[in-house]
Design an enzyme around this catalytic site. Structure first.
Site, PDB file in Angstrom:
ATOM      1  N   HIS A 107     -32.199 137.479 -20.541  1.00 21.35           N
ATOM      2  CA  HIS A 107     -31.257 138.030 -19.567  1.00 21.35           C
ATOM      3  C   HIS A 107     -32.112 138.713 -18.501  1.00 21.35           C
ATOM      4  O   HIS A 107     -33.183 139.237 -18.814  1.00 21.35           O
ATOM      5  CB  HIS A 107     -30.368 139.122 -20.165  1.00 21.35           C
ATOM      6  CG  HIS A 107     -29.525 138.706 -21.323  1.00 21.35           C
ATOM      7  ND1 HIS A 107     -29.958 138.774 -22.618  1.00 21.35           N
ATOM      8  CD2 HIS A 107     -28.255 138.256 -21.376  1.00 21.35           C
ATOM      9  CE1 HIS A 107     -28.999 138.376 -23.431  1.00 21.35           C
ATOM     10  NE2 HIS A 107     -27.945 138.051 -22.711  1.00 21.35           N
ATOM     11  N   ASP A 110     -33.433 142.006 -19.559  1.00 23.94           N
ATOM     12  CA  ASP A 110     -34.445 142.026 -20.622  1.00 23.94           C
ATOM     13  C   ASP A 110     -35.835 142.067 -20.013  1.00 23.94           C
ATOM     14  O   ASP A 110     -36.757 142.654 -20.580  1.00 23.94           O
ATOM     15  CB  ASP A 110     -34.395 140.761 -21.495  1.00 23.94           C
ATOM     16  CG  ASP A 110     -33.039 140.517 -22.112  1.00 23.94           C
ATOM     17  OD1 ASP A 110     -32.290 141.483 -22.283  1.00 23.94           O
ATOM     18  OD2 ASP A 110     -32.736 139.338 -22.408  1.00 23.94           O
ATOM     19  N   GLU A 238     -21.511 129.534 -23.409  1.00 26.04           N
ATOM     20  CA  GLU A 238     -21.705 129.869 -24.825  1.00 26.04           C
ATOM     21  C   GLU A 238     -20.390 130.407 -25.389  1.00 26.04           C
ATOM     22  O   GLU A 238     -20.012 131.550 -25.101  1.00 26.04           O
ATOM     23  CB  GLU A 238     -22.823 130.903 -24.933  1.00 26.04           C
ATOM     24  CG  GLU A 238     -23.169 131.238 -26.365  1.00 26.04           C
ATOM     25  CD  GLU A 238     -24.354 132.212 -26.447  1.00 26.04           C
ATOM     26  OE1 GLU A 238     -25.299 132.087 -25.649  1.00 26.04           O
ATOM     27  OE2 GLU A 238     -24.301 133.088 -27.309  1.00 26.04           O
ATOM     28  N   GLU A 274     -23.447 128.803 -30.826  1.00 28.98           N
ATOM     29  CA  GLU A 274     -24.135 129.786 -31.673  1.00 28.98           C
ATOM     30  C   GLU A 274     -23.484 129.826 -33.050  1.00 28.98           C
ATOM     31  O   GLU A 274     -22.258 129.899 -33.173  1.00 28.98           O
ATOM     32  CB  GLU A 274     -24.081 131.163 -31.007  1.00 28.98           C
ATOM     33  CG  GLU A 274     -24.755 132.237 -31.830  1.00 28.98           C
ATOM     34  CD  GLU A 274     -25.063 133.492 -31.024  1.00 28.98           C
ATOM     35  OE1 GLU A 274     -25.431 133.352 -29.847  1.00 28.98           O
ATOM     36  OE2 GLU A 274     -24.932 134.585 -31.573  1.00 28.98           O
ATOM     37  N   HIS A 277     -21.146 132.697 -33.856  1.00 26.96           N
ATOM     38  CA  HIS A 277     -19.913 132.654 -33.055  1.00 26.96           C
ATOM     39  C   HIS A 277     -18.933 131.647 -33.647  1.00 26.96           C
ATOM     40  O   HIS A 277     -17.720 131.857 -33.616  1.00 26.96           O
ATOM     41  CB  HIS A 277     -20.223 132.274 -31.606  1.00 26.96           C
ATOM     42  CG  HIS A 277     -21.107 133.252 -30.901  1.00 26.96           C
ATOM     43  ND1 HIS A 277     -21.452 133.127 -29.579  1.00 26.96           N
ATOM     44  CD2 HIS A 277     -21.732 134.374 -31.345  1.00 26.96           C
ATOM     45  CE1 HIS A 277     -22.239 134.142 -29.222  1.00 26.96           C
ATOM     46  NE2 HIS A 277     -22.427 134.901 -30.284  1.00 26.96           N
ATOM     47  N   ASP A 302     -27.819 128.430 -30.140  1.00 30.86           N
ATOM     48  CA  ASP A 302     -28.370 129.731 -30.491  1.00 30.86           C
ATOM     49  C   ASP A 302     -28.381 129.812 -32.006  1.00 30.86           C
ATOM     50  O   ASP A 302     -27.326 129.816 -32.656  1.00 30.86           O
ATOM     51  CB  ASP A 302     -27.527 130.867 -29.896  1.00 30.86           C
ATOM     52  CG  ASP A 302     -27.942 131.191 -28.468  1.00 30.86           C
ATOM     53  OD1 ASP A 302     -28.779 130.465 -27.905  1.00 30.86           O
ATOM     54  OD2 ASP A 302     -27.425 132.181 -27.918  1.00 30.86           O
ATOM     55  N   ASP A 313     -20.911 139.783 -35.491  1.00 32.28           N
ATOM     56  CA  ASP A 313     -22.061 138.979 -35.108  1.00 32.28           C
ATOM     57  C   ASP A 313     -23.322 139.669 -35.622  1.00 32.28           C
ATOM     58  O   ASP A 313     -23.930 140.459 -34.901  1.00 32.28           O
ATOM     59  CB  ASP A 313     -22.039 138.928 -33.555  1.00 32.28           C
ATOM     60  CG  ASP A 313     -22.733 137.734 -32.960  1.00 32.28           C
ATOM     61  OD1 ASP A 313     -23.097 136.828 -33.722  1.00 32.28           O
ATOM     62  OD2 ASP A 313     -22.901 137.701 -31.735  1.00 32.28           O
ATOM     63  N   ASP A 315     -26.160 138.289 -36.421  1.00 29.93           N
ATOM     64  CA  ASP A 315     -27.369 137.697 -35.819  1.00 29.93           C
ATOM     65  C   ASP A 315     -28.583 137.734 -36.739  1.00 29.93           C
ATOM     66  O   ASP A 315     -29.685 138.134 -36.331  1.00 29.93           O
ATOM     67  CB  ASP A 315     -27.714 138.410 -34.496  1.00 29.93           C
ATOM     68  CG  ASP A 315     -26.722 138.099 -33.383  1.00 29.93           C
ATOM     69  OD1 ASP A 315     -26.018 137.085 -33.475  1.00 29.93           O
ATOM     70  OD2 ASP A 315     -26.662 138.884 -32.420  1.00 29.93           O
ATOM     71  N   ASP A 345     -31.403 133.319 -31.402  1.00 28.74           N
ATOM     72  CA  ASP A 345     -30.610 134.479 -30.986  1.00 28.74           C
ATOM     73  C   ASP A 345     -30.331 135.290 -32.255  1.00 28.74           C
ATOM     74  O   ASP A 345     -29.210 135.375 -32.757  1.00 28.74           O
ATOM     75  CB  ASP A 345     -29.312 134.010 -30.324  1.00 28.74           C
ATOM     76  CG  ASP A 345     -28.619 135.128 -29.559  1.00 28.74           C
ATOM     77  OD1 ASP A 345     -29.053 136.279 -29.702  1.00 28.74           O
ATOM     78  OD2 ASP A 345     -27.651 134.851 -28.839  1.00 28.74           O
TER      79      ASP A 345
HETATM   80  C1  XLS Z   1     -23.946 137.523 -27.896  1.00 29.46           C
HETATM   81  C2  XLS Z   1     -24.542 136.315 -27.318  1.00 29.46           C
HETATM   82  C3  XLS Z   1     -25.648 136.569 -26.302  1.00 29.46           C
HETATM   83  C4  XLS Z   1     -25.898 135.331 -25.492  1.00 29.46           C
HETATM   84  C5  XLS Z   1     -26.647 135.545 -24.230  1.00 29.46           C
HETATM   85  O1  XLS Z   1     -23.229 137.472 -28.880  1.00 29.46           O
HETATM   86  O2  XLS Z   1     -24.982 135.505 -28.346  1.00 29.46           O
HETATM   87  O3  XLS Z   1     -26.798 137.006 -26.946  1.00 29.46           O
HETATM   88  O4  XLS Z   1     -26.593 134.371 -26.229  1.00 29.46           O
HETATM   89  O5  XLS Z   1     -25.972 136.377 -23.365  1.00 29.46           O
HETATM   90 NI    NI Z   2     -26.140 133.790 -28.075  1.00 29.91          NI
HETATM   91 NI    NI Z   3     -24.119 136.108 -30.391  1.00 28.45          NI
END
Ligand code: XLS
Ligand code: NI
Ligand code: NI
Length: 442
Positions: A107, A110, A238, A274, A277, A302, A313, A315, A345
């Site tokens: 991003h 970042d 996404e 993702e 998600h 992702d 989430d 992750d 991700d």
């Molecule tokens: C958040 C998203 C984010 C996107 C990029 O849940 O996964 O990390 O991948 O903005």
């Molecule tokens: Ni993501």
């Molecule tokens: Ni995410």
């Protein structure tokens, strides 16, 4: 790719991570990922196109809703924002080259801290992307995608492109323009839109139709700008059903495909799917990949995993071979990612505080994917899997079934066929057999 360290080495004691094979007990080695090994005519590196997510690995500080930071980074100490951003980038490129990650994703925020001044932000982005360009050239690491963070700043609390206040939408536009400029400058293969707060918290105060139309307009102007500026990569949406909003408009793959087609965006946009998600949307990840692939809109992914005992989430880094084999079967049958890749991700846990933890996490994720790739290829090459599934539909390959597929039969013809042929035989779906084939090849 060669290891590059900046003025100072951040991950001391960890060298180049190498492939050592299945029997290796070295936790800082690959057991499956062999970048140049050829599978189905392409190298593992080309199939998997692994990327490092800048935000989780170099900004994520371990904080959660219940407590502050637990990760204290040596690259995050300088008081000058540009120098601090450069130190972070040195750490990122040292890490990526040591662990053999060929791509990264970011991003805008970042890369370097942003202010409330659009012009100052553009200047900062220009300075840090000059530096990124040098680092890319020196290391061979490339940009898989860039994006703009349109969800963290206070101004975006009611959304960005779907904000009821046009002034906020315009700020989102300024950020996307700058992030697109950065992505183009760095040769990014894709540009991502994750609609972080593009949705609603309550329908009572929301004009959903208007918000969705604004989102589509916003995507159109962003695409037009980037194309005019020479961007030839893929735009990616996404999907995510919720979190942080109660309901996000990019709910899941099927919803996004409908949106893209409704608003004429399907020729420039694909999907960045993702894992976590998909599960939040009540789907398996395999389901989402299949939906995108059959629409010709499988763009990128992702990689992470959720926790089946809770509903957000989390992750986590992917470790489930069985699920990834099922996913890779679909990806292989779809021919792979083209411009997309596999972006981790995923974040190390709040209490994973050793510098080596970031290496273990990525090594584990890369090895799990590599293993799944080998197994999926083996299944397609040597098992009856594809044949069995094809045979299930054999009745549509000839005679009346083929005529139906060709659009030659009307409803009365179906009735006549049924009347003439009596009751169909009972045919097993053999689900357990298919499940066993997956396990047999792992
Ligand atoms: C958040 C998203 C984010 C996107 C990029 O849940 O996964 O990390 O991948 O903005
Ligand atoms: Ni993501
Ligand atoms: Ni995410």
């Amino acid at each position: 790719m060669s290891i590059i360290t900046g003025d100072k080495e951040f991950f001391k004691g960890v060298g180049q991570i190498k492939f050592e094979g299945r029997d290796s007990k070295n936790p800082l080695a690959f057991r499956w990922y062999e970048a140049d090994r050829v599978v189905r005519g392409k190298s593992m590196k080309e199939w998997l196109r692994f990327a490092c997510a800048y935000w989780h690995s170099f900004n994520g500080d371990g904080s959660d809703p219940f407590g502050g930071r637990t990760h204290f980074f040596p690259w995050d100490t300088n008081s000058d924002p540009l120098q601090r951003a450069k130190d972070k980038m040195d750490a990122a490129f040292e890490f990526m080259t040591k662990v053999n990650l060929p791509y990264y994703c970011f991003h805008d925020v970042d890369l370097i801290d942003h202010t409330n001044d659009v012009v100052e932000n553009e200047k900062r982005m220009s300075q840090i992307t000059d530096y990124a360009k040098e680092k890319q050239a020196a290391s061979g690491v490339e940009l898989l995608w860039g994006t703009a963070n349109l969800f963290s700043h206070t101004r975006y609390m009611n959304g960005a492109a779907t904000n009821p206040d046009f002034h906020v939408l315009a700020h989102g536009g300024a950020q996307v323009k700058s992030a697109l400029d950065a992505t183009i400058k760095l040769g990014g293969a894709n540009y991502v839109f994750w609609g972080g707060r593009e949705g609603y918290m309550s329908l009572l105060n929301t004009n959903m139709k208007r918000e969705q139309e604004h989102l589509a307009k916003f995507l159109h102007v962003a695409k037009d700008y980037a194309r005019a500026a020479g961007f030839t990569g893929t735009f990616l949406i996404e999907p995510k059903p919720c979190e942080p909003t109660k309901h996000q408009y990019d709910y899941d793959a099927a919803t996004v495909i409908g949106f893209l087609e409704h608003f004429g965006l399907q020729n420039d946009f694909k999907l960045n799917l993702e894992v976590n998600h998909a599960t939040l949307a009540g789907h398996t990840f395999q389901h989402e990949v299949q939906v995108a692939a059959q629409a010709g809109l499988l763009g990128s992914m992702d990689a992470n995993r959720g926790d089946y005992q809770n509903g957000w989430d989390t992750d986590q880094f992917p470790t489930n071979v069985n699920e990834l084999v099922e996913t890779l079967l679909i990806i292989l049958e779809a021919g792979g990612f083209d411009k997309g890749g596999i972006n981790f991700d995923a974040k190390i846990r709040r209490n994973s505080t050793d510098p080596a933890d970031l290496f273990y996490a990525h090594i584990g994720g890369m090895d799990t994917f590599a293993r799944a790739l080998v197994v999926a290829d083996d299944i397609l090459e040597h098992s009856d899997f594809a044949k069995l599934r094809k045979e299930r539909y054999a009745s549509f390959d000839k005679g009346a079934g083929a005529d139906f597929e060709a659009g030659k039969l009307d409803l009365e013809a179906l009735r006549d066929y049924a009347a003439a042929n009596g009751e169909p035989a009972i045919i097993s779906g053999q689900q357990e057999l298919y499940e066993n084939i997956i396990n047999q090849y792992i």
